[in-house]
Scaffold this motif. Sequence first.
Motif, short mmCIF file in Angstrom:
data_model
loop_
_atom_site.label_atom_id
_atom_site.label_comp_id
_atom_site.label_asym_id
_atom_site.label_seq_id
_atom_site.Cartn_x
_atom_site.Cartn_y
_atom_site.Cartn_z
N ARG A 47 -7.39 -3.49 6.96
CA ARG A 47 -7.39 -3.10 8.49
C ARG A 47 -6.59 -2.20 8.63
NH1 ARG A 47 -9.28 -4.71 13.29
NH2 ARG A 47 -7.51 -4.84 14.95
N LEU A 48 -6.77 -1.27 9.51
CA LEU A 48 -5.84 -0.32 9.85
C LEU A 48 -5.17 -0.18 11.26
CD1 LEU A 48 -7.82 2.83 8.21
CD2 LEU A 48 -5.71 1.52 7.10
N TYR A 49 -4.17 0.25 11.52
CA TYR A 49 -3.41 0.47 12.79
C TYR A 49 -2.90 1.68 13.07
CZ TYR A 49 -3.35 -4.67 12.12
OH TYR A 49 -3.66 -5.92 11.78
N GLY A 50 -2.73 2.13 14.29
CA GLY A 50 -2.39 3.60 14.43
C GLY A 50 -0.88 3.74 14.04
N ASN A 51 -0.99 3.87 12.69
CA ASN A 51 0.40 4.44 12.01
C ASN A 51 0.36 5.49 11.08
OD1 ASN A 51 -0.64 3.01 9.93
ND2 ASN A 51 0.42 0.99 10.54
N HIS A 52 1.28 5.69 10.17
CA HIS A 52 1.46 6.67 9.15
C HIS A 52 0.35 6.37 7.90
CE1 HIS A 52 5.12 8.65 10.84
NE2 HIS A 52 5.64 7.35 10.55
N THR A 53 0.33 5.00 7.67
CA THR A 53 -0.54 4.73 6.96
C THR A 53 -2.08 5.10 7.03
OG1 THR A 53 0.70 2.73 6.03
CG2 THR A 53 -1.55 2.60 5.51
N ARG A 54 -2.62 4.87 8.29
CA ARG A 54 -3.73 5.35 8.65
C ARG A 54 -3.85 6.94 8.76
NH1 ARG A 54 -7.83 2.91 12.42
NH2 ARG A 54 -9.33 4.73 12.77
N ARG A 55 -2.80 7.61 9.52
CA ARG A 55 -3.16 9.08 9.44
C ARG A 55 -3.10 9.63 7.88
NH1 ARG A 55 0.17 7.88 13.69
NH2 ARG A 55 2.13 8.51 12.54
N PHE A 56 -2.23 9.17 6.95
CA PHE A 56 -2.33 9.75 5.46
C PHE A 56 -3.56 9.34 4.99
CE2 PHE A 56 2.47 9.57 4.58
CZ PHE A 56 2.88 10.60 6.01
N LEU A 57 -4.08 8.13 5.40
CA LEU A 57 -5.51 7.85 4.65
C LEU A 57 -6.67 8.63 5.28
CD1 LEU A 57 -5.72 3.87 4.19
CD2 LEU A 57 -6.28 5.59 2.49
N GLU A 58 -6.64 8.93 6.34
CA GLU A 58 -7.56 9.82 7.03
C GLU A 58 -7.43 11.43 6.32
OE1 GLU A 58 -8.13 7.66 11.49
OE2 GLU A 58 -6.64 9.16 11.31
N LEU A 83 10.02 2.83 1.44
CA LEU A 83 10.71 2.66 0.41
C LEU A 83 11.18 4.14 -0.30
CD1 LEU A 83 9.04 -0.15 -1.73
CD2 LEU A 83 11.15 -0.30 -0.44
N GLY A 84 12.46 4.19 -0.72
CA GLY A 84 12.72 5.68 -1.22
C GLY A 84 12.56 5.61 -2.74
N GLU A 85 12.56 7.00 -3.34
CA GLU A 85 11.91 7.04 -4.68
C GLU A 85 13.01 6.25 -5.64
OE1 GLU A 85 12.16 11.36 -5.67
OE2 GLU A 85 10.72 11.85 -3.96
N GLU A 86 14.02 5.79 -5.26
CA GLU A 86 14.74 5.16 -6.12
C GLU A 86 14.39 3.74 -6.48
OE1 GLU A 86 16.48 4.21 -2.23
OE2 GLU A 86 15.73 5.81 -3.16
N TRP A 87 13.29 3.29 -5.55
CA TRP A 87 12.35 1.96 -5.70
C TRP A 87 11.37 2.23 -6.69
CZ3 TRP A 87 13.63 -2.67 -3.79
CH2 TRP A 87 14.37 -2.77 -2.89
N PHE A 88 11.02 3.54 -7.18
CA PHE A 88 9.72 3.57 -8.13
C PHE A 88 10.16 3.62 -9.38
CE2 PHE A 88 8.38 4.39 -4.00
CZ PHE A 88 7.09 4.14 -3.67
N GLY A 134 0.89 -1.09 -0.02
CA GLY A 134 0.15 -0.28 0.04
C GLY A 134 0.76 1.14 -0.05
N ILE A 135 0.35 2.09 -0.70
CA ILE A 135 1.26 3.62 -0.86
C ILE A 135 0.25 4.54 -0.50
CG2 ILE A 135 2.54 5.12 -2.22
CD1 ILE A 135 3.18 2.53 -4.15
N THR A 136 0.51 5.40 0.46
CA THR A 136 -0.23 6.55 0.85
C THR A 136 0.60 7.93 0.67
OG1 THR A 136 0.37 6.25 3.30
CG2 THR A 136 -1.79 5.61 2.30
N TRP A 162 5.68 12.48 3.04
CA TRP A 162 6.41 11.70 2.12
C TRP A 162 5.69 10.55 1.53
CZ3 TRP A 162 6.36 11.63 7.55
CH2 TRP A 162 6.04 10.65 8.15
N ILE A 163 6.49 9.57 0.81
CA ILE A 163 5.59 8.60 0.33
C ILE A 163 5.82 7.38 1.22
CG2 ILE A 163 5.83 6.66 -1.60
CD1 ILE A 163 7.31 8.90 -3.31
N ASN A 164 4.56 7.12 1.72
CA ASN A 164 4.66 5.99 2.94
C ASN A 164 4.07 4.60 2.16
OD1 ASN A 164 4.18 4.91 5.45
ND2 ASN A 164 1.94 4.68 4.68
#
Length: 187
Positions: A42-53, A77-82, A19-21, A25-27
Amino acid sequence: MEVLISEFGLREGINEVIGITLGEWINTAPLGIIVGDDVRVRLYGNHTRRFLERTGVLYVNVIHDPVVFVISAFEDLGEEWFESLNPPVIRGSESWLKFSARVEGNYAILDFAEGEVLRSDLRAINRGFNMLIEATVHATRYVLSGSEALAERIRYCGRIIERCGGRREKEAYELLLGYAGLKKEEG
Protein backbone atom coordinates in the motif's frame (compact mmCIF):
# COMPACT_ATOMS: atom_id res chain seq x y z
CA MET A 1 6.24 -16.48 -6.81
CA GLU A 2 5.15 -17.00 -3.19
CA VAL A 3 7.34 -20.10 -2.86
CA LEU A 4 10.32 -18.24 -4.28
CA ILE A 5 10.03 -15.16 -2.05
CA SER A 6 9.42 -17.34 1.00
CA GLU A 7 13.08 -18.34 0.69
CA PHE A 8 13.88 -14.70 1.55
CA GLY A 9 11.56 -14.57 4.56
CA LEU A 10 8.29 -13.25 3.09
CA ARG A 11 5.21 -15.32 3.86
CA GLU A 12 1.48 -15.12 3.11
CA GLY A 13 -0.09 -12.12 4.84
CA ILE A 14 1.45 -8.75 5.69
CA ASN A 15 5.22 -8.82 6.18
CA GLU A 16 6.82 -5.88 8.03
CA VAL A 17 10.06 -4.96 6.28
CA ILE A 18 12.16 -1.92 5.49
CA GLY A 19 11.54 -0.65 1.97
CA ILE A 20 14.25 1.24 0.14
CA THR A 21 13.71 3.44 -2.88
CA LEU A 22 16.40 5.35 -4.69
CA GLY A 23 15.94 8.88 -5.96
CA GLU A 24 17.73 12.07 -5.01
CA TRP A 25 18.69 10.19 -1.83
CA ILE A 26 18.27 6.76 -0.26
CA ASN A 27 14.70 6.68 1.05
CA THR A 28 14.00 4.13 3.79
CA ALA A 29 10.63 3.35 5.34
CA PRO A 30 8.87 0.48 7.10
CA LEU A 31 6.46 -1.17 4.70
CA GLY A 32 3.91 -3.94 4.93
CA ILE A 33 4.51 -6.23 1.95
CA ILE A 34 1.25 -8.07 1.30
CA VAL A 35 1.69 -11.59 -0.04
CA GLY A 36 -1.45 -13.25 -1.37
CA ASP A 37 -2.59 -13.89 -4.92
CA ASP A 38 0.05 -11.34 -5.85
CA VAL A 39 2.67 -9.31 -3.99
CA ARG A 40 1.84 -5.68 -3.29
CA VAL A 41 2.40 -2.77 -0.96
CA ARG A 42 0.00 0.00 0.00
CA LEU A 43 1.29 3.45 -0.93
CA TYR A 44 0.73 6.85 0.57
CA GLY A 45 1.55 10.33 -0.76
CA ASN A 46 5.20 10.38 0.29
CA HIS A 47 8.79 10.02 -0.98
CA THR A 48 8.47 6.25 -1.23
CA ARG A 49 5.55 6.56 -3.63
CA ARG A 50 7.17 9.33 -5.70
CA PHE A 51 10.47 7.41 -6.06
CA LEU A 52 8.59 4.20 -6.94
CA GLU A 53 6.55 5.97 -9.58
CA ARG A 54 9.72 7.44 -11.05
CA THR A 55 12.01 4.38 -10.93
CA GLY A 56 9.70 1.36 -10.81
CA VAL A 57 12.11 -0.35 -8.38
CA LEU A 58 11.65 -1.28 -4.72
CA TYR A 59 14.30 -2.89 -2.55
CA VAL A 60 13.19 -4.69 0.59
CA ASN A 61 15.32 -5.64 3.60
CA VAL A 62 14.08 -8.30 6.02
CA ILE A 63 15.45 -7.20 9.38
CA HIS A 64 14.55 -7.59 13.03
CA ASP A 65 16.18 -4.49 14.52
CA PRO A 66 13.47 -2.45 16.28
CA VAL A 67 15.62 0.70 16.28
CA VAL A 68 15.87 0.56 12.47
CA PHE A 69 12.07 0.34 12.21
CA VAL A 70 11.52 3.37 14.43
CA ILE A 71 14.18 5.60 12.88
CA SER A 72 13.18 4.76 9.31
CA ALA A 73 9.52 5.46 10.14
CA PHE A 74 10.38 9.09 10.88
CA GLU A 75 13.52 9.80 8.85
CA ASP A 76 15.75 8.17 6.26
CA LEU A 77 18.65 6.04 7.41
CA GLY A 78 22.04 7.51 6.54
CA GLU A 79 24.70 5.64 4.60
CA GLU A 80 26.39 4.62 7.87
CA TRP A 81 23.46 2.24 8.50
CA PHE A 82 24.25 0.24 5.34
CA GLU A 83 26.67 -2.61 4.78
CA SER A 84 26.16 -2.20 1.02
CA LEU A 85 24.72 0.51 -1.19
CA ASN A 86 24.61 -1.61 -4.34
CA PRO A 87 22.31 -3.34 -3.63
CA PRO A 88 21.14 -1.32 -0.62
CA VAL A 89 21.49 -3.59 2.42
CA ILE A 90 21.02 -2.32 5.97
CA ARG A 91 23.48 -3.70 8.54
CA GLY A 92 21.99 -6.76 10.21
CA SER A 93 19.48 -7.56 7.46
CA GLU A 94 18.73 -11.22 7.01
CA SER A 95 17.90 -10.87 3.34
CA TRP A 96 17.29 -8.34 0.62
CA LEU A 97 14.95 -8.49 -2.35
CA LYS A 98 14.60 -6.34 -5.42
CA PHE A 99 11.19 -5.90 -7.03
CA SER A 100 10.01 -4.16 -10.14
CA ALA A 101 6.96 -2.16 -9.17
CA ARG A 102 4.02 -0.74 -11.06
CA VAL A 103 1.72 1.66 -9.28
CA GLU A 104 -1.98 0.93 -9.53
CA GLY A 105 -4.08 3.32 -7.45
CA ASN A 106 -3.05 3.09 -3.80
CA TYR A 107 -0.87 0.03 -4.32
CA ALA A 108 2.31 -0.97 -6.06
CA ILE A 109 2.18 -4.43 -7.59
CA LEU A 110 5.56 -6.08 -7.09
CA ASP A 111 7.35 -8.57 -9.30
CA PHE A 112 10.39 -10.31 -7.83
CA ALA A 113 13.62 -9.57 -9.71
CA GLU A 114 16.45 -10.82 -7.48
CA GLY A 115 17.55 -11.20 -3.88
CA GLU A 116 19.93 -12.82 -1.46
CA VAL A 117 19.74 -14.49 1.93
CA LEU A 118 22.57 -13.00 3.96
CA ARG A 119 22.17 -14.72 7.30
CA SER A 120 19.65 -16.84 9.11
CA ASP A 121 18.74 -15.57 12.55
CA LEU A 122 16.54 -18.12 14.27
CA ARG A 123 14.36 -16.38 16.81
CA ALA A 124 11.21 -16.99 18.77
CA ILE A 125 8.34 -14.53 18.62
CA ASN A 126 8.99 -11.58 20.93
CA ARG A 127 5.83 -9.79 22.05
CA GLY A 128 7.87 -6.67 22.79
CA PHE A 129 9.12 -6.48 19.19
CA ASN A 130 5.63 -7.08 17.81
CA MET A 131 4.22 -4.33 20.02
CA LEU A 132 7.04 -2.01 18.92
CA ILE A 133 5.91 -2.48 15.30
CA GLU A 134 2.31 -1.70 16.32
CA ALA A 135 3.40 1.34 18.33
CA THR A 136 5.40 2.60 15.34
CA VAL A 137 2.36 2.37 13.06
CA HIS A 138 0.27 4.23 15.63
CA ALA A 139 3.01 6.84 16.17
CA THR A 140 3.28 7.72 12.47
CA ARG A 141 -0.47 8.30 12.43
CA TYR A 142 -0.39 10.16 15.75
CA VAL A 143 2.19 12.62 14.42
CA LEU A 144 -0.21 13.48 11.59
CA SER A 145 -3.39 13.63 13.64
CA GLY A 146 -2.55 14.30 17.30
CA SER A 147 -5.34 11.86 18.22
CA GLU A 148 -5.44 11.08 21.95
CA ALA A 149 -6.86 7.64 21.10
CA LEU A 150 -3.68 6.89 19.12
CA ALA A 151 -1.53 8.22 21.97
CA GLU A 152 -3.28 5.78 24.31
CA ARG A 153 -2.63 2.90 21.90
CA ILE A 154 1.05 3.85 21.84
CA ARG A 155 1.12 3.86 25.67
CA TYR A 156 -0.63 0.48 25.78
CA CYS A 157 1.98 -0.97 23.42
CA GLY A 158 4.67 0.65 25.56
CA ARG A 159 3.51 -1.20 28.67
CA ILE A 160 3.90 -4.51 26.82
CA ILE A 161 7.27 -3.46 25.36
CA GLU A 162 8.52 -2.63 28.88
CA ARG A 163 7.32 -6.00 30.19
CA CYS A 164 8.17 -8.29 27.25
CA GLY A 165 10.82 -6.52 25.16
CA GLY A 166 14.57 -6.69 25.38
CA ARG A 167 17.05 -3.83 25.63
CA ARG A 168 16.82 -2.97 21.91
CA GLU A 169 12.98 -2.88 21.90
CA LYS A 170 13.02 -0.60 24.96
CA GLU A 171 15.62 1.66 23.31
CA ALA A 172 13.47 1.81 20.17
CA TYR A 173 10.38 2.70 22.22
CA GLU A 174 12.23 5.61 23.85
CA LEU A 175 13.17 6.87 20.36
CA LEU A 176 9.59 6.48 19.19
CA LEU A 177 8.28 8.56 22.10
CA GLY A 178 10.76 11.28 21.19
CA TYR A 179 9.72 11.32 17.53
CA ALA A 180 6.05 11.40 18.53
CA GLY A 181 6.59 14.08 21.15
CA LEU A 182 5.13 11.90 23.91
CA LYS A 183 6.38 11.36 27.43
CA LYS A 184 7.05 7.94 28.95
CA GLU A 185 4.43 6.76 31.42
CA GLU A 186 5.49 6.88 35.06
CA GLY A 187 5.37 3.84 37.28
